[in-house]
Design a protein around this motif. Sequence first.
Motif, PDB file in Angstrom:
ATOM      1  N   ALA A   2      33.626  34.995  58.724  1.00  0.00           N
ATOM      2  CA  ALA A   2      34.908  35.605  58.359  1.00  0.00           C
ATOM      3  C   ALA A   2      34.621  36.866  57.544  1.00  0.00           C
ATOM      4  O   ALA A   2      33.588  36.978  56.888  1.00  0.00           O
ATOM      5  CB  ALA A   2      35.740  34.630  57.558  1.00  0.00           C
ATOM      6  N   TYR A   3      35.533  37.799  57.579  1.00  0.00           N
ATOM      7  CA  TYR A   3      35.304  39.062  56.898  1.00  0.00           C
ATOM      8  C   TYR A   3      36.615  39.572  56.325  1.00  0.00           C
ATOM      9  O   TYR A   3      37.634  39.583  57.008  1.00  0.00           O
ATOM     10  CB  TYR A   3      34.727  40.085  57.888  1.00  0.00           C
ATOM     11  N   ASN A   4      36.586  39.980  55.060  1.00  0.00           N
ATOM     12  CA  ASN A   4      37.770  40.515  54.395  1.00  0.00           C
ATOM     13  C   ASN A   4      37.547  42.002  54.142  1.00  0.00           C
ATOM     14  O   ASN A   4      36.877  42.384  53.181  1.00  0.00           O
ATOM     15  CB  ASN A   4      38.013  39.776  53.079  1.00  0.00           C
ATOM     16  N   ARG A   5      38.085  42.832  55.009  1.00  0.00           N
ATOM     17  CA  ARG A   5      37.854  44.275  54.928  1.00  0.00           C
ATOM     18  C   ARG A   5      38.418  44.886  53.654  1.00  0.00           C
ATOM     19  O   ARG A   5      37.878  45.867  53.138  1.00  0.00           O
ATOM     20  CB  ARG A   5      38.404  44.980  56.159  1.00  0.00           C
ATOM     21  N   TYR A   6      39.482  44.331  53.134  1.00  0.00           N
ATOM     22  CA  TYR A   6      40.084  44.879  51.918  1.00  0.00           C
ATOM     23  C   TYR A   6      39.175  44.658  50.713  1.00  0.00           C
ATOM     24  O   TYR A   6      39.053  45.528  49.849  1.00  0.00           O
ATOM     25  CB  TYR A   6      41.467  44.266  51.674  1.00  0.00           C
ATOM     26  N   GLU A   7      38.519  43.504  50.666  1.00  0.00           N
ATOM     27  CA  GLU A   7      37.594  43.231  49.563  1.00  0.00           C
ATOM     28  C   GLU A   7      36.354  44.118  49.662  1.00  0.00           C
ATOM     29  O   GLU A   7      35.817  44.533  48.643  1.00  0.00           O
ATOM     30  CB  GLU A   7      37.191  41.758  49.557  1.00  0.00           C
ATOM     31  N   MET A   8      35.897  44.399  50.882  1.00  0.00           N
ATOM     32  CA  MET A   8      34.733  45.278  51.040  1.00  0.00           C
ATOM     33  C   MET A   8      35.061  46.672  50.541  1.00  0.00           C
ATOM     34  O   MET A   8      34.286  47.285  49.799  1.00  0.00           O
ATOM     35  CB  MET A   8      34.282  45.321  52.504  1.00  0.00           C
ATOM     36  N   LYS A   9      36.205  47.175  50.934  1.00  0.00           N
ATOM     37  CA  LYS A   9      36.618  48.506  50.483  1.00  0.00           C
ATOM     38  C   LYS A   9      36.776  48.535  48.968  1.00  0.00           C
ATOM     39  O   LYS A   9      36.355  49.484  48.312  1.00  0.00           O
ATOM     40  CB  LYS A   9      37.922  48.921  51.165  1.00  0.00           C
ATOM     41  N   ALA A  10      37.355  47.481  48.407  1.00  0.00           N
ATOM     42  CA  ALA A  10      37.542  47.413  46.953  1.00  0.00           C
ATOM     43  C   ALA A  10      36.192  47.393  46.232  1.00  0.00           C
ATOM     44  O   ALA A  10      36.008  48.094  45.227  1.00  0.00           O
ATOM     45  CB  ALA A  10      38.363  46.183  46.584  1.00  0.00           C
ATOM     46  N   GLU A  37      33.680  48.468  58.354  1.00  0.00           N
ATOM     47  CA  GLU A  37      34.550  48.258  57.201  1.00  0.00           C
ATOM     48  C   GLU A  37      35.982  47.959  57.618  1.00  0.00           C
ATOM     49  O   GLU A  37      36.668  47.190  56.958  1.00  0.00           O
ATOM     50  CB  GLU A  37      34.515  49.475  56.266  1.00  0.00           C
ATOM     51  N   THR A  38      36.424  48.546  58.705  1.00  0.00           N
ATOM     52  CA  THR A  38      37.801  48.304  59.153  1.00  0.00           C
ATOM     53  C   THR A  38      37.936  47.034  59.989  1.00  0.00           C
ATOM     54  O   THR A  38      39.043  46.672  60.381  1.00  0.00           O
ATOM     55  CB  THR A  38      38.344  49.498  59.962  1.00  0.00           C
ATOM     56  N   GLY A  39      36.822  46.374  60.257  1.00  0.00           N
ATOM     57  CA  GLY A  39      36.871  45.124  61.001  1.00  0.00           C
ATOM     58  C   GLY A  39      36.653  45.273  62.491  1.00  0.00           C
ATOM     59  O   GLY A  39      36.640  44.286  63.218  1.00  0.00           O
ATOM     60  N   ALA A  40      36.459  46.496  62.968  1.00  0.00           N
ATOM     61  CA  ALA A  40      36.232  46.720  64.399  1.00  0.00           C
ATOM     62  C   ALA A  40      34.786  46.416  64.787  1.00  0.00           C
ATOM     63  O   ALA A  40      34.484  46.279  65.966  1.00  0.00           O
ATOM     64  CB  ALA A  40      36.581  48.159  64.777  1.00  0.00           C
ATOM     65  N   GLY A  41      33.912  46.314  63.800  1.00  0.00           N
ATOM     66  CA  GLY A  41      32.515  45.966  64.034  1.00  0.00           C
ATOM     67  C   GLY A  41      32.135  44.830  63.102  1.00  0.00           C
ATOM     68  O   GLY A  41      32.898  44.477  62.200  1.00  0.00           O
ATOM     69  N   LYS A  42      30.971  44.247  63.324  1.00  0.00           N
ATOM     70  CA  LYS A  42      30.538  43.112  62.512  1.00  0.00           C
ATOM     71  C   LYS A  42      29.288  43.466  61.719  1.00  0.00           C
ATOM     72  O   LYS A  42      28.467  44.263  62.161  1.00  0.00           O
ATOM     73  CB  LYS A  42      30.256  41.905  63.399  1.00  0.00           C
ATOM     74  N   PHE A  43      29.168  42.854  60.556  1.00  0.00           N
ATOM     75  CA  PHE A  43      27.974  42.994  59.738  1.00  0.00           C
ATOM     76  C   PHE A  43      26.989  41.895  60.112  1.00  0.00           C
ATOM     77  O   PHE A  43      27.377  40.732  60.263  1.00  0.00           O
ATOM     78  CB  PHE A  43      28.318  42.846  58.247  1.00  0.00           C
ATOM     79  N   ASN A  54      21.576  46.335  47.277  1.00  0.00           N
ATOM     80  CA  ASN A  54      21.765  47.745  46.929  1.00  0.00           C
ATOM     81  C   ASN A  54      23.063  48.037  46.189  1.00  0.00           C
ATOM     82  O   ASN A  54      23.131  48.992  45.417  1.00  0.00           O
ATOM     83  CB  ASN A  54      21.664  48.620  48.176  1.00  0.00           C
ATOM     84  N   MET A  55      24.087  47.240  46.428  1.00  0.00           N
ATOM     85  CA  MET A  55      25.359  47.438  45.740  1.00  0.00           C
ATOM     86  C   MET A  55      25.477  46.552  44.505  1.00  0.00           C
ATOM     87  O   MET A  55      26.383  46.723  43.706  1.00  0.00           O
ATOM     88  CB  MET A  55      26.541  47.142  46.670  1.00  0.00           C
ATOM     89  N   GLY A  56      24.585  45.582  44.377  1.00  0.00           N
ATOM     90  CA  GLY A  56      24.674  44.648  43.270  1.00  0.00           C
ATOM     91  C   GLY A  56      25.851  43.700  43.395  1.00  0.00           C
ATOM     92  O   GLY A  56      26.476  43.342  42.405  1.00  0.00           O
ATOM     93  N   LEU A  57      26.152  43.302  44.633  1.00  0.00           N
ATOM     94  CA  LEU A  57      27.273  42.385  44.857  1.00  0.00           C
ATOM     95  C   LEU A  57      26.960  41.023  44.258  1.00  0.00           C
ATOM     96  O   LEU A  57      25.857  40.499  44.405  1.00  0.00           O
ATOM     97  CB  LEU A  57      27.553  42.235  46.353  1.00  0.00           C
ATOM     98  N   LYS A  63      31.081  35.936  48.781  1.00  0.00           N
ATOM     99  CA  LYS A  63      31.978  34.908  49.345  1.00  0.00           C
ATOM    100  C   LYS A  63      33.342  35.496  49.687  1.00  0.00           C
ATOM    101  O   LYS A  63      33.893  35.208  50.746  1.00  0.00           O
ATOM    102  CB  LYS A  63      32.138  33.747  48.364  1.00  0.00           C
ATOM    103  N   GLN A  64      33.894  36.313  48.789  1.00  0.00           N
ATOM    104  CA  GLN A  64      35.215  36.899  49.025  1.00  0.00           C
ATOM    105  C   GLN A  64      35.203  37.856  50.205  1.00  0.00           C
ATOM    106  O   GLN A  64      36.177  37.927  50.954  1.00  0.00           O
ATOM    107  CB  GLN A  64      35.693  37.641  47.780  1.00  0.00           C
TER     108      GLN A  64
END
Length: 69
Positions: A2-10, A37-43, A54-57, A63-64
């Motif tokens: 599952a992927y939450n594009r809004y949380e990635m952008k945030a 990032e917009t959900g049209a592709g997958k990570f 690299n981002m220190g997530l 999880k979010q």
Amino acid sequence: MAYNRYEMKAARNRRNLRQADIADMLGIVPGVYSRKETGAGKFSLAEVDTLRKNMGLTDTEIKQIFFAN
């Protein structure tokens, strides 16, 4: 995965990073990252790990963003 594009952008915005910065981290062109990032592709799991390092997530952010629902 599952992927939450809004949380990635945030998460990206909280770190004052541009899409181009993240694309550089992943070794891809900005257009490909934008689609992810917009959900049209997958990570891939390797990309998630690269972003975590690299981002220190935090574990909570991972999880979010990538394991929503």
